[in-house]
Design an enzyme around this catalytic site. Structure first.
Site, mmCIF file in Angstrom:
data_model
loop_
_atom_site.group_PDB
_atom_site.id
_atom_site.type_symbol
_atom_site.label_atom_id
_atom_site.label_comp_id
_atom_site.label_asym_id
_atom_site.label_seq_id
_atom_site.Cartn_x
_atom_site.Cartn_y
_atom_site.Cartn_z
ATOM 1 C CG ASP A 34 -2.075 0.934 1.117
ATOM 2 O OD1 ASP A 34 -2.355 1.410 0.002
ATOM 3 O OD2 ASP A 34 -2.719 1.204 2.153
ATOM 4 C CG ASN A 82 -8.101 -1.814 -4.948
ATOM 5 O OD1 ASN A 82 -7.229 -2.661 -4.772
ATOM 6 N ND2 ASN A 82 -8.299 -0.832 -4.069
#
Ligand code: IPE
Ligand code: IPE
Ligand code: MG
Length: 256
Positions: A34, A82
């Site tokens: 991330d 996502n």
């Protein structure tokens, strides 16, 4: 599983493997990669520049994990959530696996790495699916490290599918309700062929799981770092493993 150093390639200057010994390497490392967007933003670049940079870090981490003797490396590349991102970013992210696998496949083959992918393939573009199929089939005989990408993966989706499949097998008399135990449930998950992760790493300072391996992480050691994924180095990986090596895993007991 047997832990071993696999000292393929030369030692690097920033090698942190002096901080632990070969018996302390986690068999299975899972990583929530991330911070690509923030990395790019800090430099005034578009978010996709962060994803591109992040792909190079994937290569470095695969090499390093393999060198250390990690047996399974699971990388969270795209979550079922996502898709909520802007289309241009999603399109870019969807092309990355193809870019990664075409530019890196020969090295993976050479290093005896086996590529696997878990997630829902149905929504993925044709070119991505094709590149994945090629990588899986061309590395299927390899018996070194398993490089497992979680792509369009969501743990709740995985568990929902497992429940549906279990019910349908019970209805088809292939399974009885009394057969269902923890190991049966594990065997219906996308990770059925791997041991549960020993170590989970999440970069970028977020301290959450974001729908990743909710069942499998029950007794995993968790390590969070503020480092953004594109800045993550072999040394950071070594640091995470060194922390793991110092942890006392009890699995609920008192004396192990
Ligand atoms: C991780 O980086 C990559 C994916 C989720 C695909 P992000 O894109 O989430 O980066 P941040 O969290 O916005 O910085
Ligand atoms: C998790 O990161 C998914 C991947 C790394 C692929 P996100 O950036 O999507 O997670 P949230 O939205 O911060 O929870
Ligand atoms: Mg993020």
């Amino acid at each position: 599983m047997l832990n071993k150093f696999n000292l393929r390639g030369s030692k690097k200057e920033n090698d942190a493997s002096h901080l632990f010994d070969s018996t302390q390497i986690p068999s299975h490392i899972a990583i929530i990669m991330d911070g690509n967007g923030r990395w790019a933003k800090k430099r005034g670049l578009p978010r996709i520049a962060g994803h591109k940079e992040g792909m190079d870090v994937v290569k470095k981490m695969v090499r390093e994990s393999d060198r250390l003797g990690v047996q399974v490396l699971t990388l969270y590349a795209f979550s079922t959530e996502n898709w909520k991102r802007p289309k241009t970013e999603v399109d870019f992210l969807m092309k990355l696996p193809e870019q990664f696998l075409t530019s890196y496949l020969e090295e993976l083959i050479e290093n005896n790495v086996r590529v696997e992918v878990m997630g829902d393939a149905q929504q993925l573009p044709r070119g991505t699916v094709k590149a994945i199929e090629t990588a899986i089939s061309r590395t299927s005989e390899n018996d070194g490290m398993i490089l497992n990408f979680a792509l369009n993966y969501g743990s709740r989706h995985e568990l929902t599918d497992a429940v549906k499949q279990i019910i349908s097998d019970v209805q088809a008399d292939q399974l009885t309700v009394n057969d269902i135990d923890e190991s049966i449930i594990s065997s219906y998950l996308l990770t059925k062929q791997y041991p549960d992760p020993d170590l989970l790493i999440r970069t970028s300072g977020e301290i959450r799981l974001s729908n990743f391996l909710l069942w499998q992480l029950a007794y995993t050691e968790l390590w969070f770092t503020d480092v953004l994924w594109p800045d993550f180095t072999e040394e950071h990986l070594g640091e995470a493993i060194a922390h793991f090596a110092r942890r006392h895993r009890r699995f609920g007991s008192v004396n192990n």
